[in-house]
Design an enzyme around this catalytic site. Structure first.
Site, short mmCIF file in Angstrom:
data_model
loop_
_atom_site.label_atom_id
_atom_site.label_comp_id
_atom_site.label_asym_id
_atom_site.label_seq_id
_atom_site.Cartn_x
_atom_site.Cartn_y
_atom_site.Cartn_z
N SER A 79 0.91 -1.21 -0.23
CA SER A 79 -0.05 0.11 0.04
C SER A 79 0.86 1.19 -0.10
CB SER A 79 -0.98 0.06 1.24
OG SER A 79 -1.95 0.82 0.96
N ASP A 203 -10.26 -5.94 -4.09
CA ASP A 203 -9.52 -4.66 -3.14
C ASP A 203 -10.43 -3.60 -3.72
OD1 ASP A 203 -8.01 -2.66 -2.17
OD2 ASP A 203 -6.04 -3.53 -2.86
N HIS A 231 -7.51 -6.01 0.25
CA HIS A 231 -6.19 -5.02 0.29
C HIS A 231 -5.14 -5.63 1.03
CE1 HIS A 231 -4.34 -1.21 -0.41
NE2 HIS A 231 -4.20 -0.97 0.75
#
Length: 253
Positions: A79, A203, A231
């Site tokens: 991320s 996601d 995610h």
């Protein structure tokens, strides 16, 4: 105080960067497996875990990482950590790059529908100062939303937050500002090292369709999509993730 870095294993260097609101401990299970063949560095980004706060600009963060960590390493970033790993691969010597549920741009635009709206990120930014814990809890829910076994994953993430040092509110604000204002799309074609992008089929923050679009700018990028994952695919599907990661690394080691 410099960056806190947890090290284990022997071999060539492999660096793990966490995402927004967490710390290096989120990689514990994956790090143990990787440490069988690599010297693993689990980093607490500034203001997270046991690392001191610093200015949250891309140049300053890259400088902190470059000073604290070895060159010519494999960088694995999840991320927001992937955004930083991308920047390191663009402007510093990197052996290989693995991006997990990450993107060169985290905010939606007319030419970039593969992201969150600016309103969602701004809402989190507005709430961080007044309700830090509540904001983190809501962000956790977004990260597992839509994925298989979302409830146990959410419990695991909440437990991790409780058992490790809380991120500083200033670091959360800085991270959100970084996500809102960074766009590395124009730099992708200049990243020359081997690269793998691992995405989750479900996601809600980084849509899986983004992978093929990135390959238009970044021809040497490999992409994989883990079915049923949201995610945090390395937590929801750890065995599949580690096999994909090791398969990629074995190609050039």
């Amino acid at each position: 105080m410099n960056l806190f870095v947890k090290e284990q294993g022997e071999g060539k260097p492999l660096i793990l960067l966490h995402g927004f609101g967490f710390n290096g401990e989120i990689w514990n299970d994956i790090a143990v497996r990787l440490a069988q063949n690599w010297h693993v560095y689990q980093v607490d980004l500034p203001g997270h875990g046991r690392s001191a706060m610093c200015e949250y600009s891309l140049p300053i963060l890259m400088e902190k990482l470059a000073v604290a960590l070895p060159q010519e390493a494999v960088w694995v970033g999840w991320s927001m950590g992937g955004l930083l790993a991308m920047a390191m691969a663009r402007w510093h010597p990197v052996r290989a790059l693995v991006l997990v549920s990450s993107s060169p741009r985290f905010v939606r635009a007319e030419d970039w529908p593969y992201a969150m709206t600016s309103a969602v990120l701004q809402l989190f930014a507005d709430q961080v100062q007044s309700d830090t814990l509540g904001t983190l809890q809501r962000f956790l829910a977004l990260q597992v939303k839509g994925g298989e076994d979302a409830r146990p994953q959410l419990r695991a993430l909440k437990t991790l937050l409780k058992e490790t040092p809380s991120p500083q509110a200033e670091a959360l604000q800085g991270g959100l500002h970084l996500l809102q204002n960074t766009d590395l799309r124009s730099e992708l074609s200049l990243i020359g090292c081997p690269a793998l992008l691992c995405l989750g089929e479900r996601d809600m923050l980084v849509p899986a369709a983004m992978g093929k679009v990135c390959q238009q700018w970044w021809p040497n990028l490999q992409t994989v999509c883990i079915k049923g994952a949201a995610h945090v695919p390395f937590l929801s599907h750890p065995q599949i993730f580690i096999e994909l990661l090791e398969g990629f690394l074995n190609e050039f080691t």
